[in-house]
Scaffold this motif. Structure first.
Motif, PDB file in Angstrom:
ATOM      1  N   GLY A   4       0.825  -1.207   0.000  1.00 15.64           N
ATOM      2  CA  GLY A   4       0.000   0.000   0.000  1.00 15.64           C
ATOM      3  C   GLY A   4       0.857   1.254   0.000  1.00 15.64           C
ATOM      4  N   LYS A   5       1.941   1.227   0.786  1.00 16.59           N
ATOM      5  CA  LYS A   5       2.852   2.372   0.843  1.00 16.59           C
ATOM      6  C   LYS A   5       3.543   2.556  -0.505  1.00 16.59           C
ATOM      7  N   HIS A   6       3.956   1.448  -1.104  1.00 17.35           N
ATOM      8  CA  HIS A   6       4.614   1.492  -2.416  1.00 17.35           C
ATOM      9  C   HIS A   6       3.669   2.080  -3.463  1.00 17.35           C
ATOM     10  N   LYS A   7       2.425   1.625  -3.463  1.00 17.72           N
ATOM     11  CA  LYS A   7       1.435   2.110  -4.426  1.00 17.72           C
ATOM     12  C   LYS A   7       1.182   3.608  -4.226  1.00 17.72           C
ATOM     13  N   TYR A   8       1.112   4.050  -2.968  1.00 15.60           N
ATOM     14  CA  TYR A   8       0.904   5.465  -2.661  1.00 15.60           C
ATOM     15  C   TYR A   8       2.063   6.306  -3.176  1.00 15.60           C
ATOM     16  N   GLU A   9       3.298   5.847  -2.963  1.00 15.56           N
ATOM     17  CA  GLU A   9       4.467   6.597  -3.443  1.00 15.56           C
ATOM     18  C   GLU A   9       4.479   6.696  -4.961  1.00 15.56           C
ATOM     19  N   GLN A  10       4.066   5.646  -5.647  1.00 18.73           N
ATOM     20  CA  GLN A  10       3.983   5.681  -7.105  1.00 18.73           C
ATOM     21  C   GLN A  10       2.960   6.715  -7.561  1.00 18.73           C
ATOM     22  N   GLU A  11       1.816   6.798  -6.878  1.00 17.37           N
ATOM     23  CA  GLU A  11       0.792   7.781  -7.226  1.00 17.37           C
ATOM     24  C   GLU A  11       1.307   9.208  -7.009  1.00 17.37           C
ATOM     25  N   VAL A  12       2.046   9.423  -5.919  1.00 15.39           N
ATOM     26  CA  VAL A  12       2.600  10.751  -5.633  1.00 15.39           C
ATOM     27  C   VAL A  12       3.598  11.147  -6.713  1.00 15.39           C
ATOM     28  N   LYS A  13       4.455  10.219  -7.133  1.00 13.59           N
ATOM     29  CA  LYS A  13       5.429  10.504  -8.195  1.00 13.59           C
ATOM     30  C   LYS A  13       4.724  10.843  -9.504  1.00 13.59           C
ATOM     31  N   LYS A  15       1.712  12.071  -9.849  1.00 14.76           N
ATOM     32  CA  LYS A  15       1.049  13.369  -9.701  1.00 14.76           C
ATOM     33  C   LYS A  15       2.052  14.507  -9.867  1.00 14.76           C
ATOM     34  N   GLN A  16       3.245  14.372  -9.299  1.00 16.27           N
ATOM     35  CA  GLN A  16       4.285  15.388  -9.443  1.00 16.27           C
ATOM     36  C   GLN A  16       4.718  15.526 -10.901  1.00 16.27           C
ATOM     37  N   ALA A  17       4.818  14.399 -11.600  1.00 13.74           N
ATOM     38  CA  ALA A  17       5.211  14.442 -13.008  1.00 13.74           C
ATOM     39  C   ALA A  17       4.155  15.161 -13.835  1.00 13.74           C
ATOM     40  N   ARG A  18       2.878  14.917 -13.557  1.00 17.68           N
ATOM     41  CA  ARG A  18       1.805  15.594 -14.281  1.00 17.68           C
ATOM     42  C   ARG A  18       1.808  17.091 -13.984  1.00 17.68           C
ATOM     43  N   LYS A  19       2.153  17.465 -12.768  1.00 16.42           N
ATOM     44  CA  LYS A  19       2.153  18.869 -12.374  1.00 16.42           C
ATOM     45  C   LYS A  19       3.233  19.645 -13.118  1.00 16.42           C
ATOM     46  N   LYS A  20       4.370  19.011 -13.391  1.00 18.40           N
ATOM     47  CA  LYS A  20       5.499  19.694 -14.021  1.00 18.40           C
ATOM     48  C   LYS A  20       5.422  19.724 -15.537  1.00 18.40           C
ATOM     49  N   GLN A  21       4.577  18.892 -16.140  1.00 16.89           N
ATOM     50  CA  GLN A  21       4.551  18.852 -17.595  1.00 16.89           C
ATOM     51  C   GLN A  21       3.753  20.029 -18.160  1.00 16.89           C
ATOM     52  N   THR A  22       4.098  20.434 -19.368  1.00 19.22           N
ATOM     53  CA  THR A  22       3.390  21.511 -20.040  1.00 19.22           C
ATOM     54  C   THR A  22       2.878  21.003 -21.375  1.00 19.22           C
ATOM     55  N   LYS A  23       1.712  21.460 -21.735  1.00 10.32           N
ATOM     56  CA  LYS A  23       1.120  21.076 -23.011  1.00 10.32           C
ATOM     57  C   LYS A  23       1.337  22.224 -23.990  1.00 10.32           C
ATOM     58  N   ILE A  24       2.005  21.939 -25.085  1.00 10.56           N
ATOM     59  CA  ILE A  24       2.301  22.970 -26.079  1.00 10.56           C
ATOM     60  C   ILE A  24       1.175  22.986 -27.108  1.00 10.56           C
ATOM     61  N   GLU A  25       0.565  24.143 -27.257  1.00 14.72           N
ATOM     62  CA  GLU A  25      -0.504  24.307 -28.232  1.00 14.72           C
ATOM     63  C   GLU A  25       0.056  25.017 -29.464  1.00 14.72           C
ATOM     64  N   ILE A  26      -0.643  24.850 -30.582  1.00 18.04           N
ATOM     65  CA  ILE A  26      -0.281  25.586 -31.792  1.00 18.04           C
ATOM     66  C   ILE A  26      -1.357  26.632 -32.023  1.00 18.04           C
ATOM     67  N   LYS A  27      -0.967  27.894 -31.882  1.00 20.76           N
ATOM     68  CA  LYS A  27      -1.870  29.010 -32.137  1.00 20.76           C
ATOM     69  C   LYS A  27      -1.689  29.423 -33.594  1.00 20.76           C
ATOM     70  N   GLU A  28      -2.688  30.095 -34.154  1.00 20.74           N
ATOM     71  CA  GLU A  28      -2.585  30.528 -35.539  1.00 20.74           C
ATOM     72  C   GLU A  28      -2.864  32.015 -35.638  1.00 20.74           C
ATOM     73  N   MET A  29      -2.059  32.696 -36.449  1.00 25.42           N
ATOM     74  CA  MET A  29      -2.265  34.113 -36.720  1.00 25.42           C
ATOM     75  C   MET A  29      -2.336  34.269 -38.236  1.00 25.42           C
ATOM     76  N   LYS A  30      -3.407  34.893 -38.704  1.00 24.96           N
ATOM     77  CA  LYS A  30      -3.622  35.041 -40.143  1.00 24.96           C
ATOM     78  C   LYS A  30      -3.305  36.468 -40.583  1.00 24.96           C
ATOM     79  N   PHE A  31      -2.550  36.563 -41.658  1.00 21.50           N
ATOM     80  CA  PHE A  31      -2.181  37.851 -42.256  1.00 21.50           C
ATOM     81  C   PHE A  31      -2.712  37.888 -43.676  1.00 21.50           C
ATOM     82  N   ARG A  32      -2.752  39.082 -44.255  1.00 25.43           N
ATOM     83  CA  ARG A  32      -3.078  39.268 -45.667  1.00 25.43           C
ATOM     84  C   ARG A  32      -1.878  39.938 -46.328  1.00 25.43           C
TER      85      ARG A  32
END
Length: 129
Positions: A4-13, A15-32
C-alpha cells in the motif's frame, strides 16, 4: 515494504510528473498580403504573447483573387516577421505555399537558449586582457 505504501508513493510521483509537464498548443495568426503597418504591429504583438506563453505559432498568409499572382508579397511579410522575432523564436517550418495560403511555423526558443543570449560571456573579455 508494505504494498500500500509502495502504491501510494507511485501515485505521488505520477502526480508530481503531471504537475510539471506543459502542453504545447499551436496558435494561428492570419495575415493578408496588403497588411498595413499598424495591423502588422498588432498581430506581431499577439504572436509575441503566444510565444511568451510557450506556444508554437502558425503564421498564415491568405491570398484572394489577383493577390495569387504575387506570392512574393506574402513571403516578404513572413521574412519580416521572422526577422523581427529572431531573438525570441526560431522558424520550425519554412514558408510553404499550399493552395491559396502560405504557412510558416515558429516556436519559442528553448529556455536555456534564452539564458545564453541574455547573459554576456566573460570568457571573451578574459582572453583579451
Amino acid at each position: 515494504m508494505d504494498y500500500g505504501k509502495h502504491k501510494y508513493e507511485q501515485e505521488v510521483k505520477a502526480k508530481q510528473a503531471r504537475k510539471k509537464q506543459t502542453k504545447i498548443e499551436i496558435k494561428e495568426m492570419k495575415f493578408r498580403p496588403k497588411i498595413d503597418v499598424g495591423d502588422y504591429e498588432t498581430k506581431k504583438s499577439h504572436v509575441l504573447r503566444f510565444l511568451g506563453k510557450g506556444n508554437k505559432v502558425k503564421i498564415t498568409i491568405m491570398f484572394r483573387g489577383r493577390e495569387m499572382a504575387h506570392p512574393e508579397q506574402g513571403l516578404a511579410i513572413l521574412e519580416k516577421l521572422a526577422e523581427d522575432l529572431k531573438e525570441l523564436a526560431v522558424i520550425e517550418q519554412q514558408p510553404k505555399m499550399e493552395g491559396r495560403n502560405m504557412h510558416m511555423l515558429i516556436a519559442p526558443l528553448p529556455k536555456d537558449a534564452k539564458k545564453k543570449s541574455n547573459k554576456p560571456s566573460n570568457k571573451e573579455g578574459d582572453n583579451n586582457a
